[in-house]
Design an enzyme around this catalytic site. Structure first.
Site, PDB file in Angstrom:
ATOM      1  N   CYS A  18      -9.434  -5.321 -27.807  1.00 39.05           N
ATOM      2  CA  CYS A  18      -8.583  -6.048 -28.858  1.00 39.05           C
ATOM      3  C   CYS A  18      -7.690  -4.760 -29.608  1.00 39.05           C
ATOM      4  CB  CYS A  18      -9.238  -6.861 -29.629  1.00 39.05           C
ATOM      5  SG  CYS A  18     -10.070  -8.128 -28.747  1.00 39.05           S
ATOM      6  N   HIS A  54      -4.865  -8.163 -35.965  1.00 31.97           N
ATOM      7  CA  HIS A  54      -5.075  -8.626 -34.486  1.00 31.97           C
ATOM      8  C   HIS A  54      -5.721 -10.091 -35.069  1.00 31.97           C
ATOM      9  CE1 HIS A  54      -7.381  -9.691 -31.196  1.00 31.97           C
ATOM     10  NE2 HIS A  54      -8.837  -9.369 -31.484  1.00 31.97           N
ATOM     11  N   ASN A  84      -7.489 -15.986 -29.476  1.00 27.04           N
ATOM     12  CA  ASN A  84      -7.451 -14.302 -29.386  1.00 27.04           C
ATOM     13  C   ASN A  84      -6.866 -14.007 -27.987  1.00 27.04           C
ATOM     14  OD1 ASN A  84      -8.260 -11.689 -29.105  1.00 27.04           O
ATOM     15  ND2 ASN A  84     -10.402 -12.114 -30.082  1.00 27.04           N
TER      16      ASN A  84
END
Ligand code: UT7
Length: 318
Positions: free
Chosen positions: A114, A245, A275
Site C-alpha cells: 500500500c 492512503h 482499499n
C-alpha cells in the site's frame, strides 16, 4: 535547485461496481458494519481479462495527456504494484510495450504494497534531483480482487481494484519538498499473501490481523506526519490538503485530527472504491485535482502504510 513537480495526473476504475449489499449475499456481513468500521460503500472489480497493467495504462495515458507529454518523452517509468501481471518481466516493462515507449528509458516495478506510491514518488524524486531523469511516469495500480478470499468476511469487504498515475518533471519551482520512508519486516505476518515462487505455501489470498494493523497504522501515521513536517521545516498550518492512503476512514480521521485539519481539507475517496493499495493515493489526488478542490501552488501531504510493514510520507507543492 532542481525540484520534481507533478505536472499531470490520471486514474482509472473498472466499470463493474460491487456495492456492500452484494457482499451481504456472499458472507455474513452488513452494509452498516462495513460503513461504520471502514467508511466503504462500494468497490470496483476488474474484468477477468483486465490486468493491473491494463488499468495502469489507462491511468498513465490520462496523466500523460494532462501533462501534455508524449510517451516517448519519458525517461523513467516506475510501476508500484503488488499484483503484477506476470512474475517477470516487470509490469513497468509490460506498460512500456502497451504504450509503445520505444526510446529505451529504464522501467521497473516498486513493491511496497500500500506504500508503493509514496516509495515510487521518493525514487522518482531522487532520479530527478540527481539529474538522472527529467520526465518520470509513476503508476500505482493493483488488482486485489484476484487475491481476495471472497469467503473471508474480515478481508473481502475491504479491497478493490484501480489505478492512478502521475507525471513528474524537473523544475526550478517546488515541487516535492521532502519524503520519509520506513519499513519493519518484523511485522511481515500481520498483513500478507503467504504464498510465492521460491516459497510456495498456502493459498494465494490476503491474510490480515485487522485490529493489530489498525493500531499500528494509527500510531505510525501520528509519528510520520510529524517527521515529514520537521524534515521540510513546515508547520501543520501550512498544509492545504491531506491525501492519505485510502484504507479506512477511521485511520484517516485520526491522522487528520493529529494534524488539526478539518475533514474538509482531506481528500477521501475510500467510500467509492475501498482499499486499492498502491492506487489509492493517486486515485484520490486525481479526483481532488480534476474536481477543482486541489489547486496549483497548494501544499499536499501524502501518506501511506501497508504490508511489510512499509510506510512513508511525501510533502509536495502542487
Ligand atoms: O492498507 C493496509 C492497511 N490496512 C489497514 O489499514 C486495515 C486496518 N484494519 C482495519 O481497518 C480494521 O481493523 C478492520 C476494518 C479490518 C476491522 O475493524 P475492527 O474494528 O478492528 O474490527 P475487529 O477486527 O476487531 O472485529 C470486530 C468484530 C469481530 O467479531 P467479535 O469477535 O467481536 O464477535 C469480527 O468477527 O467484527 C467481526 N467482523 C465482521 N462483522 C461483520 C469482522 N469482519 C466483519 C464483517 N462483517 N465484514
Amino acid at each position: 535547485m532542481i525540484y520534481s513537480r507533478i505536472t499531470g495526473t490520471g486514474s482509472y476504475l473498472p466499470e463493474r461496481i460491487m456495492p456492500n449489499s452484494e457482499l451481504t449475499t456472499m458472507v455474513d456481513t452488513s452494509d452498516e458494519w462495513i460503513q461504520s468500521r471502514t467508511g466503504i460503500k462500494q468497490r470496483h472489480i476488474a474484468r477477468a481479462d483486465e490486468s493491473t497493467c491494463d488499468m495502469g495504462a489507462v491511468a498513465a495515458t490520462r496523466a500523460l495527456q494532462s501533462a501534455g507529454l508524449e510517451p516517448n518523452q519519458l525517461d523513467l517509468v516506475l510501476f508500484a504494484t503488488s499484483t503484477p501481471d506476470q512474475i517477470f518481466p516487470s509490469t513497468a516493462c509490460l506498460l512500456q510495450r502497451q504504450l509503445e515507449i520505444t526510446n529505451g528509458c529504464p522501467a521497473f516495478d516498486v513493491q511496497a504494497v500500500c506504500s508503493g506510491f509514496v516509495y515510487g514518488l521518493t525514487i522518482a524524486d531522487k532520479f530527478i534531483k540527481s539529474g538522472s531523469a527529467k520526465n518520470v511516469l509513476l503508476i500505482g495500480a493493483d488488482c486485489l480482487s484476484k487475491i481476495v478470499d471472497w469467503t473471508d468476511r474480515s478481508t473481502c469487504v475491504l479491497f478493490g481494484d484501480g489505478a492512478g498515475a502521475v507525471v513528474l518533471q524537473a523544475s526550478t519551482e517546488p515541487g516535492v519538498y521532502s519524503t520519509v520512508l520506513h519499513a519493519n519486516g518484523a511485522y511481515a505476518n500481520m498483513l500478507e499473501v503467504p504464498c510465492g515462487v521460491s516459497k510456495p505455501g498456502e493459498e494465494r489470498f490476503i491474510k490480515m490481523q485487522g485490529s493489530d494493523v489498525f493500531k499500528f497504522a494509527v500510531a505510525a501515521m501520528d509519528e510520520l506526519v510529524e517527521e515529514v513536517l520537521v524534515t521540510s521545516a513546515m508547520q501543520k498550518s501550512d498544509l492545504d490538503w491531506l491525501i492519505p492512503h485510502q484504507a479506512n476512514q477511521r485511520i484517516i480521521t485520526a491522522t487528520a485530527k493529529k494534524l488539526n485539519m478539518p475533514m474538509s481539507k482531506v481528500i477521501m475517496t475510500v467510500e467509492e472504491h475501498g482499499n486499492t493499495s498502491a492506487a489509492s493515493i493517486p486515485l484520490a489526488m486525481d479526483t481532488g485535482i480534476r474536481d477543482g478542490r486541489v489547486k496549483p501552488g497548494q501544499l499536499l501531504l501524502l501518506e501511506a502504510i501497508g504490508g511489510g510493514f512499509a510506510w512513508g510520507a511525501v510533502l509536495v507543492r502542487y
